[in-house]
Design a protein around this motif. Structure first.
Motif, PDB file in Angstrom:
ATOM      1  N   UNK A   1       5.772  -8.801  -3.996  1.00  0.00           N
ATOM      2  CA  UNK A   1       7.146  -8.592  -3.540  1.00  0.00           C
ATOM      3  C   UNK A   1       7.367  -9.461  -2.312  1.00  0.00           C
ATOM      4  N   UNK A   2       8.266 -10.422  -2.405  1.00  0.00           N
ATOM      5  CA  UNK A   2       8.476 -11.340  -1.289  1.00  0.00           C
ATOM      6  C   UNK A   2       9.284 -10.665  -0.186  1.00  0.00           C
ATOM      7  N   UNK A   3       8.823 -10.891   1.036  1.00  0.00           N
ATOM      8  CA  UNK A   3       9.340 -10.164   2.195  1.00  0.00           C
ATOM      9  C   UNK A   3      10.824 -10.404   2.418  1.00  0.00           C
ATOM     10  N   UNK A   4      11.327 -11.586   2.101  1.00  0.00           N
ATOM     11  CA  UNK A   4      12.733 -11.883   2.393  1.00  0.00           C
ATOM     12  C   UNK A   4      13.696 -11.407   1.311  1.00  0.00           C
ATOM     13  N   UNK A   5      13.212 -10.697   0.294  1.00  0.00           N
ATOM     14  CA  UNK A   5      14.106 -10.147  -0.732  1.00  0.00           C
ATOM     15  C   UNK A   5      15.138  -9.229  -0.097  1.00  0.00           C
TER      16      UNK A   5
ATOM     17  N   UNK B   1       0.822  -1.214   0.000  1.00  0.00           N
ATOM     18  CA  UNK B   1       0.000   0.000   0.000  1.00  0.00           C
ATOM     19  C   UNK B   1       0.857   1.266   0.000  1.00  0.00           C
ATOM     20  N   UNK B   2       1.850   1.329   0.870  1.00  0.00           N
ATOM     21  CA  UNK B   2       2.678   2.532   0.952  1.00  0.00           C
ATOM     22  C   UNK B   2       3.497   2.730  -0.321  1.00  0.00           C
ATOM     23  N   UNK B   3       4.036   1.670  -0.850  1.00  0.00           N
ATOM     24  CA  UNK B   3       4.827   1.792  -2.075  1.00  0.00           C
ATOM     25  C   UNK B   3       3.954   2.306  -3.223  1.00  0.00           C
ATOM     26  N   UNK B   4       2.737   1.753  -3.325  1.00  0.00           N
ATOM     27  CA  UNK B   4       1.854   2.186  -4.403  1.00  0.00           C
ATOM     28  C   UNK B   4       1.452   3.644  -4.242  1.00  0.00           C
ATOM     29  N   UNK B   5       1.197   4.078  -3.011  1.00  0.00           N
ATOM     30  CA  UNK B   5       0.755   5.461  -2.787  1.00  0.00           C
ATOM     31  C   UNK B   5       1.824   6.480  -3.186  1.00  0.00           C
ATOM     32  N   UNK B   6       3.098   6.065  -3.164  1.00  0.00           N
ATOM     33  CA  UNK B   6       4.206   6.966  -3.520  1.00  0.00           C
ATOM     34  C   UNK B   6       4.689   6.757  -4.948  1.00  0.00           C
ATOM     35  N   UNK B   7       4.009   5.875  -5.669  1.00  0.00           N
ATOM     36  CA  UNK B   7       4.464   5.482  -6.996  1.00  0.00           C
ATOM     37  C   UNK B   7       3.749   6.252  -8.101  1.00  0.00           C
TER      38      UNK B   7
ATOM     39  N   UNK C   1      -6.761 -11.085  -0.135  1.00  0.00           N
ATOM     40  CA  UNK C   1      -5.703 -11.246   0.856  1.00  0.00           C
ATOM     41  C   UNK C   1      -6.239 -11.602   2.231  1.00  0.00           C
ATOM     42  N   UNK C   2      -7.434 -11.095   2.535  1.00  0.00           N
ATOM     43  CA  UNK C   2      -8.098 -11.483   3.770  1.00  0.00           C
ATOM     44  C   UNK C   2      -7.469 -10.981   5.043  1.00  0.00           C
ATOM     45  N   UNK C   3      -6.578  -9.996   4.969  1.00  0.00           N
ATOM     46  CA  UNK C   3      -5.912  -9.520   6.180  1.00  0.00           C
ATOM     47  C   UNK C   3      -5.988  -7.997   6.247  1.00  0.00           C
ATOM     48  N   UNK C   4      -7.029  -7.500   6.869  1.00  0.00           N
ATOM     49  CA  UNK C   4      -7.156  -6.060   7.148  1.00  0.00           C
ATOM     50  C   UNK C   4      -7.069  -5.184   5.898  1.00  0.00           C
ATOM     51  N   UNK C   5      -7.619  -5.677   4.780  1.00  0.00           N
ATOM     52  CA  UNK C   5      -7.711  -4.883   3.569  1.00  0.00           C
ATOM     53  C   UNK C   5      -6.329  -4.395   3.113  1.00  0.00           C
ATOM     54  N   UNK C   6      -5.330  -5.250   3.271  1.00  0.00           N
ATOM     55  CA  UNK C   6      -3.963  -4.910   2.872  1.00  0.00           C
ATOM     56  C   UNK C   6      -3.710  -5.383   1.447  1.00  0.00           C
ATOM     57  N   UNK C   7      -2.944  -4.592   0.686  1.00  0.00           N
ATOM     58  CA  UNK C   7      -2.605  -4.945  -0.687  1.00  0.00           C
ATOM     59  C   UNK C   7      -1.272  -5.700  -0.700  1.00  0.00           C
ATOM     60  N   UNK C   8      -1.301  -6.936  -1.164  1.00  0.00           N
ATOM     61  CA  UNK C   8      -0.089  -7.757  -1.230  1.00  0.00           C
ATOM     62  C   UNK C   8       0.339  -8.063  -2.666  1.00  0.00           C
ATOM     63  N   UNK C   9      -0.400  -7.579  -3.632  1.00  0.00           N
ATOM     64  CA  UNK C   9      -0.063  -7.851  -5.023  1.00  0.00           C
ATOM     65  C   UNK C   9      -0.552  -6.693  -5.889  1.00  0.00           C
ATOM     66  N   UNK C  10       0.273  -6.273  -6.833  1.00  0.00           N
ATOM     67  CA  UNK C  10      -0.102  -5.213  -7.770  1.00  0.00           C
ATOM     68  C   UNK C  10      -0.740  -5.872  -8.993  1.00  0.00           C
TER      69      UNK C  10
END
Length: 449
Positions: A329-333, A126-132, A150-159
């Motif tokens: 974007x995978x978290x461990x990148x 979400x934050x990355x997209x808002x600044x993109x 995603x099912x977790x608090x309306x969070x965006x995990x995929x563009x």
């Protein structure tokens, strides 16, 4: 039934752990690898990143074009492409989450977001997209669909990259020879399937999907005929899959097998089904927009059409949701800055248009969706119109359930084959499916409470 679902989770995990060594060669860019709990790092914005294509083979050529464009525009970044067949992708990701070797970027469609994000393997975007520069340039319905999945608090995990849609492809040359009109209603569909079948000449009216991925197609046929427009009842706790109208729809649909379809359909996944339709004399095929270009190459544009799913006798069209595809974007990148640059580039106007023209799908980028090629690709144009003109009701499948993929694939695909073979009734099949879904929904509601 609850214990059965949990057992299937444990089995899947055991299989993943047992095969983890097969994936260690494709570890993350720079020196990063690790489990879903690894927070990764922003990195230098240069160097190597690894991209996993979730539809390898089918989309390999176009992704390599996008990657070449990206590397030309970003000479300090190298992208390693790894193509993974769609039928293997979820298990590959699960294996890598458990034992290391996740990529930096990967295809993450709506159907798999919940299970991957539940394992803490994806970075919120979400934050990355808002600044993109992409902010405000993406189809908001697709963004909302991925958030909901995603099912977790309306969070965006995929563009989002693309929207797919169910399509009824039919051979215009065969229909014309038989004196048939376009199969725009379910009654037309069944009548055409019968008339076009001459089994002794190896000519069939339809090809049914009995192998991997069969459940979604069966659900589409059920809800399309029943006209039921919600996957859950008014309480939100009980599924409608085993409603008597859906049972009747599945009974009629399953009886097509071997009567108007090839016997090989029992084990056909989408690649075999599509190849069979493209090379033979089969009248109709249900698939999505993704196979359009395959049909053009095999048959030529003049021998087939791709139209929206049939309507009921009342003229209303109901279909189940086709998952929106996207890039996660995978978290461990260890090189998230470079990985995000790749996601931004791939979903920019020019590249998203190029990708979707090749795939025959509806672009997520709003500017790409206005490009001239869409009007020339009839199935894509008709699908986009059907989704926006109010003529179609969509039954939203519960992609948010962590057990959705297990229930809709490994747990029930073998049972659907039994239905096709007459070894299990449509009612027993749907009652079993409903019990599993209701259990998973109850667990989900309890977790949210």
């Amino acid at each position: 039934m609850k214990s059965s679902i949990r057992r299937s989770r444990r089995v899947a995990t055991a299989v993943a752990l047992g095969s983890v060594l097969a994936l260690t060669a494709t570890a993350c860019g720079d020196d990063g690898s690790g489990s879903g709990g690894d927070k990764g790092a922003e990195g230098s914005g240069k160097g190597k990143i690894v991209f996993w294509d979730n539809n390898g083979g089918v989309r390999t050529d176009i992704w390599k074009e996008v990657i070449a464009d990206f590397e030309k525009a970003n000479p300090g970044i190298d992208v390693e492409y790894v193509g993974i067949p769609s039928t293997d992708y979820q298990s590959k990701v699960d294996t890598a989450i458990q034992g290391g070797g996740l990529p930096d970027v990967g295809g993450v469609g709506a159907a798999m977001i919940a299970s991957i994000s539940a394992q803490n393997a994806l970075d919120p975007l979400d934050d990355r997209l808002s600044k993109s520069s992409l902010n405000g340039k993406l189809n908001e319905d697709m963004v909302k669909s991925l958030k909901a999945a995603g099912g977790r608090d309306d969070t965006l995990y995929s563009i989002p990259t693309s929207a797919n849609n169910g399509v009824l492809y039919y051979r215009t040359d065969l229909f014309k020879s038989a004196g048939l009109e376009a199969p725009t209603t379910w009654d037309d569909f069944y009548a055409a399937a019968d008339k076009l079948t001459k089994a002794s000449k190896n000519e069939f009216g339809y090809t049914i999907r009995g192998g991997a991925g069969s459940i979604a197609q069966a659900l589409d046929a059920m809800y399309g005929q029943s006209g039921i427009t919600s996957f859950w009842d008014a309480s939100g706790e009980k599924t409608t899959v085993n409603d008597p109208k859906n049972v009747a729809g599945l009974e009629k649909y399953a009886k097509l097998f071997k009567k108007v379809t090839p016997a090989a359909d029992l084990n056909n996944d989408f690649t075999k089904m599509v190849a069979q339709w493209d090379s033979g004399t089969i009248g109709m095929l249900n698939h999505n927009l993704g196979s359009y270009q395959d049909h053009v190459k095999a048959l030529g544009a003049g021998k087939f059409r791709g139209i929206p799913q049939p309507t009921g006798a009342d003229g209303k069209r109901v279909q189940v949701s086709n998952p929106v595809d996207g890039l996660g974007l995978f978290k461990n990148s260890k090189n998230k800055e470079a990985a995000w640059k790749f996601i931004e580039f791939a979903t920019s106007h020019e590249e998203n248009s190029k990708f979707n023209e090749s795939a025959g799908q509806v672009p997520a980028n709003l500017d790409a969706a206005k490009d001239a090629w869409i009007a020339k690709a009839e199935p894509t144009k008709l699908a986009a119109d059907a989704l926006t003109d109010g003529s179609t009701k969509i039954v939203q499948l519960p992609y948010y359930l962590p057990d959705w993929n297990t229930i809709s694939k490994s747990d029930n695909e073998p049972n659907f084959q039994k239905v096709l073979l007459g070894k299990m009734s449509a009612k027993d099949f749907l009652d079993t499916l409903a019990e599993q879904l209701n259990t998973a929904q109850a667990e989900w509601n309890e977790q949210k409470a």
